[in-house]
Design an enzyme around this catalytic site. Structure first.
Site, mmCIF file in Angstrom:
data_model
loop_
_atom_site.group_PDB
_atom_site.id
_atom_site.type_symbol
_atom_site.label_atom_id
_atom_site.label_comp_id
_atom_site.label_asym_id
_atom_site.label_seq_id
_atom_site.Cartn_x
_atom_site.Cartn_y
_atom_site.Cartn_z
ATOM 1 N N PHE A 82 14.035 4.341 10.695
ATOM 2 C CA PHE A 82 12.690 3.910 10.320
ATOM 3 C C PHE A 82 11.850 5.144 10.011
ATOM 4 O O PHE A 82 11.662 6.013 10.864
ATOM 5 C CB PHE A 82 12.047 3.069 11.418
ATOM 6 C CG PHE A 82 10.876 2.311 10.888
ATOM 7 C CD1 PHE A 82 11.056 1.100 10.246
ATOM 8 C CD2 PHE A 82 9.597 2.839 10.952
ATOM 9 C CE1 PHE A 82 9.986 0.417 9.688
ATOM 10 C CE2 PHE A 82 8.518 2.170 10.408
ATOM 11 C CZ PHE A 82 8.703 0.957 9.777
ATOM 12 N N LYS A 119 0.806 -1.192 0.000
ATOM 13 C CA LYS A 119 0.000 0.000 0.000
ATOM 14 C C LYS A 119 0.852 1.261 0.000
ATOM 15 O O LYS A 119 0.372 2.352 -0.234
ATOM 16 C CB LYS A 119 -0.870 0.052 1.276
ATOM 17 C CG LYS A 119 -1.644 -1.192 1.569
ATOM 18 C CD LYS A 119 -2.481 -0.962 2.889
ATOM 19 C CE LYS A 119 -3.127 -2.245 3.311
ATOM 20 N NZ LYS A 119 -2.431 -2.936 4.394
ATOM 21 N N ASP A 153 14.531 -1.421 0.959
ATOM 22 C CA ASP A 153 15.217 -1.557 2.246
ATOM 23 C C ASP A 153 16.167 -2.752 2.143
ATOM 24 O O ASP A 153 17.273 -2.599 1.620
ATOM 25 C CB ASP A 153 14.104 -1.743 3.302
ATOM 26 C CG ASP A 153 14.586 -1.736 4.728
ATOM 27 O OD1 ASP A 153 15.409 -2.592 5.063
ATOM 28 O OD2 ASP A 153 14.126 -0.905 5.531
#
Ligand code: PRP
Ligand code: 7HP
Length: 188
Positions: free
Chosen positions: A151, A42, A102
């Site tokens: 993060f 998403k 990542d």
């Protein structure tokens, strides 16, 4: 929500400017061609919506949803398709749109899977690239920003499905996620 943020990495204005540059580059590279843009749900939703409005070559877009098997994915690379694209990409120029690369395992899986369908070409465009976390050697063809190992949330990126609606990209305070076992990478 804002109190959970450690620092803003990119403002909405900085993101918009970089998205425009990426669009210009894509317009040059695909001049005279047609594109199929594949957005990865998403997280890529906002990036894709903004980027395609900067793309001037004809395009069709579709969406794919993949899921990782919880924490094990980062070591095993096991990814599965939850929702596939509906269009055939055989002999088409395909551009994968991702919010972040990542470990690289998701993008590696997508490239392997989609290239087996024999597109005319297959490239990837990611907004954020965290190269220090790579577990497989992979480099996106287009990259908005290279970021350090923090993060991040906002502009589609989540922690536990939250913060996606933030217009900027920000690093989350470590104490917000450090008590959770998965650093935000939960199974969908
Ligand atoms: C995030 C992101 C990429 C993937 C990148 O997806 O959108 O798809 O992780 O990580 P990797 O390079 O280590 O594989 P996530 O599973 O969090 O789903 P989401 O897009 O629904 O947030
Ligand atoms: C996935 C992901 N989602 C949100 N923020 C990050 O920093 C991330 N890395 N991998």
């Amino acid at each position: 929500m804002m109190q959970d943020l450690a620092e803003i990495l990119f403002s909405a204005e900085e993101i918009a400017a970089r998205v425009k540059e990426l669009g210009n580059q894509i317009n040059k590279d695909y001049e005279g061609k047609e594109l199929i843009v594949v957005g990865v749900l998403k997280g890529s939703l906002m990036f894709m919506a903004d980027l395609i409005r900067e793309i001037k070559v004809p395009l069709r877009y579709d969406l794919i949803a993949v899921s990782s098997y919880g924490a094990s994915t980062s070591s095993s690379g096991i990814v599965r398709i939850i929702k596939d694209i509906d269009v055939s990409i055989q002999n088409e120029h395909v551009l994968i749109i991702e919010d972040i690369v990542d470990t690289g395992l998701t993008l590696r899986y997508l490239i392997t899977t989609l290239s087996s369908r024999q597109p005319a070409s297959l490239k990837s465009c990611v907004l954020l690239d965290k190269p220090s976390r790579r577990k497989t050697e992979i480099a996106p063809d287009y990259s908005g920003f290279v970021i350090p190992d923090k993060f991040v949330v906002g502009y589609g990126l989540d922690y536990a499905q939250r913060y996606r609606q933030l217009p900027m990209i920000a690093a989350l305070k470590p104490e917000v996620y450090s008590t959770e076992k998965n650093s935000g990478k939960e199974e969908n």
